[in-house]
Write an enzyme that holds these catalytic residues in place. Sequence first.
Site, PDB file in Angstrom:
ATOM      1  N   HIS A 158      43.640  99.531  75.380  1.00 56.57           N
ATOM      2  CA  HIS A 158      42.675  98.438  75.447  1.00 56.57           C
ATOM      3  C   HIS A 158      43.001  97.315  74.463  1.00 56.57           C
ATOM      4  CE1 HIS A 158      40.633 101.443  77.748  1.00 56.57           C
ATOM      5  NE2 HIS A 158      40.489 102.204  76.701  1.00 56.57           N
ATOM      6  N   CYS A 159      44.288  96.990  74.359  1.00 59.71           N
ATOM      7  CA  CYS A 159      44.727  95.919  73.463  1.00 59.71           C
ATOM      8  C   CYS A 159      44.283  96.164  72.022  1.00 59.71           C
ATOM      9  CB  CYS A 159      44.232  94.555  73.936  1.00 59.71           C
ATOM     10  SG  CYS A 159      44.629  94.210  75.643  1.00 59.71           S
ATOM     11  N   ALA A 160      44.151  97.442  71.632  1.00 56.18           N
ATOM     12  CA  ALA A 160      43.701  97.750  70.275  1.00 56.18           C
ATOM     13  C   ALA A 160      44.509  98.928  69.729  1.00 56.18           C
ATOM     14  CB  ALA A 160      42.205  98.060  70.273  1.00 56.18           C
TER      15      ALA A 160
END
Lengths: 200, 123
Positions: A158-160
Amino acid sequence: MPVNVQRLGADFYAFSGHKMLGPTGVGVLYGRRAVLERLEPAWGGGEMIKEVWIDHAQWNDLPWRFEPGTPPIAPIVGLGAAVEYLSEVGMEAVGAHEQALCRLTLELLAKNDDVIIYGPRNPEIKGAVVAFNVRGLHPHDVAHLLDQEGIAVRAGHHCAMPLMRRLGVVGTVRASFSVHTIPGEIEFLTKALSNLNLML
Amino acid sequence: MLYSSVISERFRHPRFFGDLDGADAVFEDVNPLCGDRVRIQLKLANGGIADARFKGDSCAICMASADLLAEMARGRAVDEALALGPDDLLTRLGATIRPSRITCVTLPLQVLKGALAAVGAAR
């Protein structure tokens, strides 16, 4: 969640169309007039100039100054329709609906010992998403298994990535809700999850 | 059955998962899109791969692919191992892998090539 940019006192506020029932590739950047008036345009193009001489130019008024070139007209019209629809439903009502679904999801998932939930357990301080993992299964396998059941979730980091590292996981599965999601679908999701280990 | 019986079986009971004492070549890589991570260890002898093991933090497809690749690489000459491609794995995996998951199949191939390149075995 209803947002009032004036009450927030925000200089800028950005949002994207595809996260609020609108088309992809379109979004809004709100800027407070006083701030925008002090800003130089970042891009040149049609409609951002008022008058041009050989050695200088006069920028157009707000907001055209910051909207050079041919805009993505169809997506913008689509986003307008989405905004109208959501305004009709009312963002208070949208928020209450999503919070109720979030509460139900957290309640039902907590009953499954194989499910690990991440993030706050209090729906009042959460968005309309619940991140989780299923013990022994990779998030992408869980997403694929759920997809076979007709359930769409997102899986991955999740782009994290730094957060995933901190949590000690390769990624998570994330179920998210919208105005169209109904409680029966949450029950369907949690039922599918309880049969997952048998499927792989 | 979700993917295929081969994938389920290799995911649940991989045959070549683990470490190789005194490995000659070690390489690890990740798939930035999904976070799959695979590490391959090789023992080399007489221009070939004498033994192979893998470790990984990855999905079932990737685990099965790595396990099969370790099996297929063992006993092969380096050149032969380098010639192994996605189709060789897909045939053995016996599943239809959708385009968005194909990198789960190919990551182990990339890692094997990396391991061989790291010791100058790959030309």
